[in-house]
Design an enzyme around this catalytic site. Structure first.
Site, PDB file in Angstrom:
ATOM      1  N   ASP A  30      65.918   0.476  77.780  1.00 49.10           N
ATOM      2  CA  ASP A  30      66.868   0.617  76.678  1.00 49.10           C
ATOM      3  C   ASP A  30      67.834  -0.563  76.718  1.00 49.10           C
ATOM      4  O   ASP A  30      68.209  -1.022  77.797  1.00 49.10           O
ATOM      5  CB  ASP A  30      67.647   1.941  76.776  1.00 49.10           C
ATOM      6  CG  ASP A  30      68.253   2.346  75.426  1.00 49.10           C
ATOM      7  OD1 ASP A  30      67.767   3.304  74.832  1.00 49.10           O
ATOM      8  OD2 ASP A  30      69.198   1.645  74.979  1.00 49.10           O
ATOM      9  N   LYS A  35      73.908   3.462  78.821  1.00 47.14           N
ATOM     10  CA  LYS A  35      72.986   4.606  78.762  1.00 47.14           C
ATOM     11  C   LYS A  35      72.010   4.535  79.949  1.00 47.14           C
ATOM     12  O   LYS A  35      71.766   5.520  80.627  1.00 47.14           O
ATOM     13  CB  LYS A  35      72.218   4.572  77.434  1.00 47.14           C
ATOM     14  CG  LYS A  35      71.447   5.841  77.138  1.00 47.14           C
ATOM     15  CD  LYS A  35      70.569   5.700  75.908  1.00 47.14           C
ATOM     16  CE  LYS A  35      71.276   5.970  74.612  1.00 47.14           C
ATOM     17  NZ  LYS A  35      70.317   6.112  73.470  1.00 47.14           N
ATOM     18  N   PHE A 152      55.832  14.966  66.958  1.00 45.97           N
ATOM     19  CA  PHE A 152      56.121  16.142  66.122  1.00 45.97           C
ATOM     20  C   PHE A 152      57.128  17.008  66.863  1.00 45.97           C
ATOM     21  O   PHE A 152      57.009  18.227  66.912  1.00 45.97           O
ATOM     22  CB  PHE A 152      54.817  16.912  65.835  1.00 45.97           C
ATOM     23  CG  PHE A 152      53.790  16.078  65.139  1.00 45.97           C
ATOM     24  CD1 PHE A 152      52.735  15.520  65.842  1.00 45.97           C
ATOM     25  CD2 PHE A 152      53.908  15.783  63.783  1.00 45.97           C
ATOM     26  CE1 PHE A 152      51.794  14.715  65.212  1.00 45.97           C
ATOM     27  CE2 PHE A 152      52.973  14.968  63.147  1.00 45.97           C
ATOM     28  CZ  PHE A 152      51.919  14.435  63.864  1.00 45.97           C
ATOM     29  N   ARG A 154      60.560  18.911  67.709  1.00 43.29           N
ATOM     30  CA  ARG A 154      61.742  19.480  67.046  1.00 43.29           C
ATOM     31  C   ARG A 154      62.906  19.393  68.006  1.00 43.29           C
ATOM     32  O   ARG A 154      62.763  19.753  69.198  1.00 43.29           O
ATOM     33  CB  ARG A 154      61.498  20.954  66.706  1.00 43.29           C
ATOM     34  CG  ARG A 154      60.532  21.193  65.565  1.00 43.29           C
ATOM     35  CD  ARG A 154      60.111  22.647  65.513  1.00 43.29           C
ATOM     36  NE  ARG A 154      59.381  23.017  66.721  1.00 43.29           N
ATOM     37  CZ  ARG A 154      59.094  24.254  67.063  1.00 43.29           C
ATOM     38  NH1 ARG A 154      59.510  25.261  66.311  1.00 43.29           N
ATOM     39  NH2 ARG A 154      58.416  24.497  68.160  1.00 43.29           N
ATOM     40  N   ASN A 208      56.162  16.417  57.854  1.00 39.48           N
ATOM     41  CA  ASN A 208      57.588  16.742  57.760  1.00 39.48           C
ATOM     42  C   ASN A 208      57.986  17.118  56.344  1.00 39.48           C
ATOM     43  O   ASN A 208      58.753  18.044  56.127  1.00 39.48           O
ATOM     44  CB  ASN A 208      58.420  15.543  58.232  1.00 39.48           C
ATOM     45  CG  ASN A 208      58.940  15.803  59.629  1.00 39.48           C
ATOM     46  OD1 ASN A 208      58.474  16.709  60.311  1.00 39.48           O
ATOM     47  ND2 ASN A 208      59.927  15.036  60.044  1.00 39.48           N
ATOM     48  N   ALA A 252      65.488  31.379  54.702  1.00 40.43           N
ATOM     49  CA  ALA A 252      66.422  30.856  53.693  1.00 40.43           C
ATOM     50  C   ALA A 252      67.747  30.504  54.381  1.00 40.43           C
ATOM     51  O   ALA A 252      68.163  31.179  55.330  1.00 40.43           O
ATOM     52  CB  ALA A 252      66.648  31.894  52.612  1.00 40.43           C
ATOM     53  N   GLY A 257      69.008  20.153  57.351  1.00 36.59           N
ATOM     54  CA  GLY A 257      69.656  18.872  57.660  1.00 36.59           C
ATOM     55  C   GLY A 257      68.932  18.229  58.830  1.00 36.59           C
ATOM     56  O   GLY A 257      67.740  18.456  59.013  1.00 36.59           O
ATOM     57  N   CYS A 260      65.810  14.090  60.719  1.00 36.03           N
ATOM     58  CA  CYS A 260      64.414  13.870  60.324  1.00 36.03           C
ATOM     59  C   CYS A 260      64.117  14.235  58.882  1.00 36.03           C
ATOM     60  O   CYS A 260      63.749  13.374  58.089  1.00 36.03           O
ATOM     61  CB  CYS A 260      63.492  14.639  61.260  1.00 36.03           C
ATOM     62  SG  CYS A 260      63.576  14.030  62.918  1.00 36.03           S
TER      63      CYS A 260
HETATM   64  C1  UDX Z   1      61.723  18.320  62.366  1.00 30.78           C
HETATM   65  C2  UDX Z   1      60.284  18.781  62.438  1.00 30.78           C
HETATM   66  O1  UDX Z   1      60.250  20.192  62.608  1.00 30.78           O
HETATM   67  C3  UDX Z   1      59.584  18.100  63.622  1.00 30.78           C
HETATM   68  O2  UDX Z   1      58.224  18.477  63.656  1.00 30.78           O
HETATM   69  C4  UDX Z   1      59.700  16.593  63.438  1.00 30.78           C
HETATM   70  O3  UDX Z   1      59.083  15.910  64.522  1.00 30.78           O
HETATM   71  C5  UDX Z   1      61.168  16.195  63.376  1.00 30.78           C
HETATM   72  O4  UDX Z   1      61.805  16.883  62.287  1.00 30.78           O
HETATM   73  P1  UDX Z   1      64.008  18.862  63.542  1.00 30.78           P
HETATM   74  O5  UDX Z   1      64.586  18.066  62.395  1.00 30.78           O
HETATM   75  O6  UDX Z   1      64.424  18.545  64.916  1.00 30.78           O
HETATM   76  O7  UDX Z   1      62.371  18.758  63.529  1.00 30.78           O
HETATM   77  O8  UDX Z   1      64.416  20.377  63.294  1.00 30.78           O
HETATM   78  P2  UDX Z   1      63.753  21.594  62.519  1.00 30.78           P
HETATM   79  O9  UDX Z   1      63.614  22.702  63.458  1.00 30.78           O
HETATM   80  O10 UDX Z   1      62.566  21.135  61.760  1.00 30.78           O
HETATM   81  O11 UDX Z   1      64.907  21.992  61.455  1.00 30.78           O
HETATM   82  C6  UDX Z   1      65.283  21.056  60.461  1.00 30.78           C
HETATM   83  C7  UDX Z   1      66.333  21.736  59.581  1.00 30.78           C
HETATM   84  O12 UDX Z   1      65.747  22.806  58.827  1.00 30.78           O
HETATM   85  C8  UDX Z   1      67.483  22.354  60.369  1.00 30.78           C
HETATM   86  O13 UDX Z   1      68.702  22.109  59.682  1.00 30.78           O
HETATM   87  C9  UDX Z   1      67.149  23.835  60.349  1.00 30.78           C
HETATM   88  O14 UDX Z   1      68.324  24.647  60.464  1.00 30.78           O
HETATM   89  C10 UDX Z   1      66.535  23.981  58.972  1.00 30.78           C
HETATM   90  N1  UDX Z   1      65.647  25.126  58.815  1.00 30.78           N
HETATM   91  C11 UDX Z   1      64.560  25.228  59.628  1.00 30.78           C
HETATM   92  C12 UDX Z   1      65.888  26.060  57.797  1.00 30.78           C
HETATM   93  O15 UDX Z   1      66.864  25.962  57.062  1.00 30.78           O
HETATM   94  N2  UDX Z   1      65.011  27.093  57.630  1.00 30.78           N
HETATM   95  C13 UDX Z   1      63.910  27.233  58.420  1.00 30.78           C
HETATM   96  O16 UDX Z   1      63.175  28.185  58.240  1.00 30.78           O
HETATM   97  C14 UDX Z   1      63.678  26.277  59.463  1.00 30.78           C
END
Ligand code: UDX
Length: 431
Positions: A30, A35, A152, A154, A208, A252, A257, A260
């Protein structure tokens, strides 16, 4: 195998650590010396469940090391992962300057055959540009292959997502790096999809965007549920029991947010536009998401009426549970909207308060360590992030502590009937 991972952010650090955990020898590189120093001392710059223990265990086992020198990382590596940020630009396109910089750094120190793997989320056709750049800047005319291997992960479950992937996607131009990439991922016993580089890069953005589409779909359904007296959670379960649809990502909310979905959606719309396609469906996914927050905020305005000088409690600041990340967090957006109306906030988040301090104004916000104390003297309370622990809120104490027992539940954590029996004016999503 010997690996180098360049970039120790949410993706790079998890990637390097998990590869070390299954027995590979990894050097993480890095450019941020602070860091690297923190990591060498066993500190972790991000909150990710299970990561700290794994980093410390693998550093102690001598399988994981950290450096600021690309040369030290690359020279003995068989495979070099690029896991640097690909930040969004205001117009939705992706800033690839870090990618290009790292490709040049790798080219400058390569003296033998390398497999250069792009782990970062990039627009389709980036792999070709990385290969061109390495060819152009490589002093010693050595052979190499560029591979696309999208992640992928989360946030909040990145370690388990990496160790137990649904699938591994490998995008290649020639078959030469396939055997090594399969050996690298063999310990995970996951299905491996081998395809061309462009298809592998598209799989990431397409996956995504589809997940975001699912969330916007159920959020659109939630509006119809409110208008028709239906319950969106029961509708989501009824739909989701169809194996072709599935119940996940059907909660829902006040909107999605994170670093990603919003970024990948606008990038994919832009990529499609540059390829001559107007991706109207994804623009609608973005529109529904923005509208969901507007509708939720309108509920607060209509119920509380005047927000100026009112005390509002906000439970949750991270963009989702199990993370400290506040990037593009709906909760932070909500705080800004409340502050703009002159409200005084009492906020709590189990992990994200430090990061929230850097994005919220210094005045008008009080940070409360105990979630049950947030409601003290409040005119209303808002649940903005789906932290499980909020479900065990002491609702009796909360009701007594508030000037008015008004609760807005942006994540449908509570049951409407129970809340009404407890004497709350309770507003949620789609019920
Ligand atoms: C996402 C993808 O899931 C992951 O596969 C990819 O590699 C990176 O982007 P991440 O952004 O870390 O992962 O979080 P995720 O769990 O997907 O949630 C994204 C947003 O959707 C969050 O704000 C979450 O609160 C919201 N969400 C998720 C909902 O509002 N409803 C849902 O049913 C699921």
């Amino acid at each position: 195998m010997k690996l180098a991972v360049i970039g120790t952010g949410y993706v790079g650090l998890v990637t390097g650590t998990c590869f070390a955990e299954v027995g590979h020898t990894v050097i993480c590189v890095d450019c941020d010396a602070r860091k690297v120093e923190m990591l060498q001392k066993g500190g972790i710059p991000i909150y990710e469940p299970g990561l700290e223990e794994l980093v410390q265990k693998n550093v102690a086992a001598g399988r994981l090391g950290f450096t600021t020198s690309t040369r030290d990382g690359v020279e003995n590596a068989d495979v070099v992962f690029i896991a640097v940020p690909t930040p969004p630009q205001p117009d939705g396109s992706v800033d690839l300057s870090f990618m290009e910089g790292v490709a040049r750094d790798i080219a400058a120190v390569m003296t033998s055959y390398k497999i250069v793997v792009d782990k970062s989320t990039v627009p389709v056709k980036t792999g070709e540009k990385v290969a061109e750049t390495i060819r152009r800047y490589c002093k010693a005319k050595v052979e190499f292959d560029v591979v696309s291997n999208p992640e992928f992960l989360r946030e909040g479950s990145a370690v388990s997502d990496f160790l137990k992937p649904d699938r591994v996607v490998i995008g290649v131009r020639t078959q030469r790096p396939v055997a090594a990439m399969k050996e690298l991922y063999a310990p995970f016993n996951a299905p491996v999809v081998v395809t061309d580089i462009n298809s592998a890069e598209l799989i990431k953005h397409a996956a995504n965007s589809f997940l975001a589409l699912k969330i916007s779909y159920i959020n659109a359904i939630s509006v119809i549920c409110e208008a028709s007296g239906a319950n969106v959670q029961e509708v989501a379960s009824g739909i989701g029991m169809d194996a072709r649809i599935g119940r996940q990502f059907f909660d829902a909310s006040l909107g999605f947010g994170g670093s990603c979905f919003p970024k990948d959606l606008s990038a994919f719309v832009k990529i499609a536009e540059q390829l001559g396609y107007d991706f109207g469906l994804l623009k609608e996914v973005q529109r529904i998401n923005a509208l969901q927050m507007d509708r939720f905020f309108k509920k607060i305005l209509e119920t509380v009426w005047v927000l100026k000088d009112k005390k509002i409690g906000v439970l949750g600041l991270a963009f989702k549970q199990n993370t400290d990340d506040v990037r593009m967090s709906p909760a932070i957006d909500l705080c800004h909207r409340l502050l703009k109306e002159g409200a005084l906030l009492r906020v709590h988040d189990p992990k994200a308060m430090d990061k929230a301090r850097t994005v919220l104004p210094p005045s008008g916000v009080t940070y409360i360590d105990d979630m049950n104390e947030v409601a003290e003297g409040c005119d209303a309370l808002v649940v903005a992030t789906e932290w499980n622990q909020f479900k065990s809120l002491d609702l009796d104490r909360v009701r007594k502590a508030m000037t008015h027992p008004i609760l807005f539940d942006g994540r449908n954590l509570f049951d409407p009937r129970e809340m009404e029996q407890l004497g709350f004016i309770y507003k949620s999503i789609g019920r």
